[in-house]
Design a protein around this motif. Structure first.
Motif, PDB file in Angstrom:
ATOM      1  N   TRP A 207      -0.933  80.681  25.539  1.00 28.75           N
ATOM      2  CA  TRP A 207      -2.252  80.053  25.750  1.00 28.75           C
ATOM      3  C   TRP A 207      -3.298  80.798  24.796  1.00 28.75           C
ATOM      4  CZ3 TRP A 207      -6.352  83.316  27.030  1.00 28.75           C
ATOM      5  CH2 TRP A 207      -7.603  82.609  27.756  1.00 28.75           C
ATOM      6  N   SER A 208      -2.557  81.461  23.555  1.00 30.82           N
ATOM      7  CA  SER A 208      -4.072  81.691  22.815  1.00 30.82           C
ATOM      8  C   SER A 208      -4.137  81.067  21.464  1.00 30.82           C
ATOM      9  CB  SER A 208      -3.810  83.711  22.185  1.00 30.82           C
ATOM     10  OG  SER A 208      -2.230  83.726  21.420  1.00 30.82           O
TER      11      SER A 208
ATOM     12  N   ILE B 214       1.197  84.354  27.183  1.00 29.72           N
ATOM     13  CA  ILE B 214       0.259  84.644  26.457  1.00 29.72           C
ATOM     14  C   ILE B 214      -0.563  84.116  25.121  1.00 29.72           C
ATOM     15  CG2 ILE B 214      -1.553  86.370  25.591  1.00 29.72           C
ATOM     16  CD1 ILE B 214      -0.492  87.904  27.582  1.00 29.72           C
TER      17      ILE B 214
ATOM     18  N   TYR C 232       5.225  86.789  30.388  1.00 29.64           N
ATOM     19  CA  TYR C 232       3.219  86.859  30.452  1.00 29.64           C
ATOM     20  C   TYR C 232       3.353  86.981  29.114  1.00 29.64           C
ATOM     21  CZ  TYR C 232       2.906  88.318  34.911  1.00 29.64           C
ATOM     22  OH  TYR C 232       2.788  88.014  36.562  1.00 29.64           O
TER      23      TYR C 232
END
Length: 87
Positions: free
Chosen positions: A84-85, A81, A77
């Protein structure tokens, strides 16, 4: 591999490579029909594979050092993250 998938009723998603397209007509009736590939399914498959490859750049995700599945999933995860960021 394609023959095995066909026997199991699984459709091919990967298009035939350009260097193999010429082999089929040369084999004549033994060459069979050229398998059709679903372009949309291939795009989605490609997107998933690229995502997995990006996640595997994280050492902890690629090697799975963590002892428990919960800790590994948490690391996955965190890596997702960060990826994705960074988009």
């Amino acid at each position: 591999m394609r023959e095995h998938l066909r026997k199991r009723g699984i459709r091919a998603v990967i298009p035939v490579p350009a260097d193999q397209k010429g082999h089929r007509p040369r084999r004549g009736s033994r060459g069979g029909r050229s398998p059709t590939a679903d372009r949309e399914a291939y795009k989605q498959r490609s997107r998933v594979e690229r995502c997995i490859n990006r996640l595997k750049q994280w050492r902890g995700v690629a090697t799975r050092y963590e002892k428990t599945a919960v800790i590994y999933l948490a690391g996955l995860y965190v890596a997702a993250i960060f990826l994705w960021s960074a988009r």
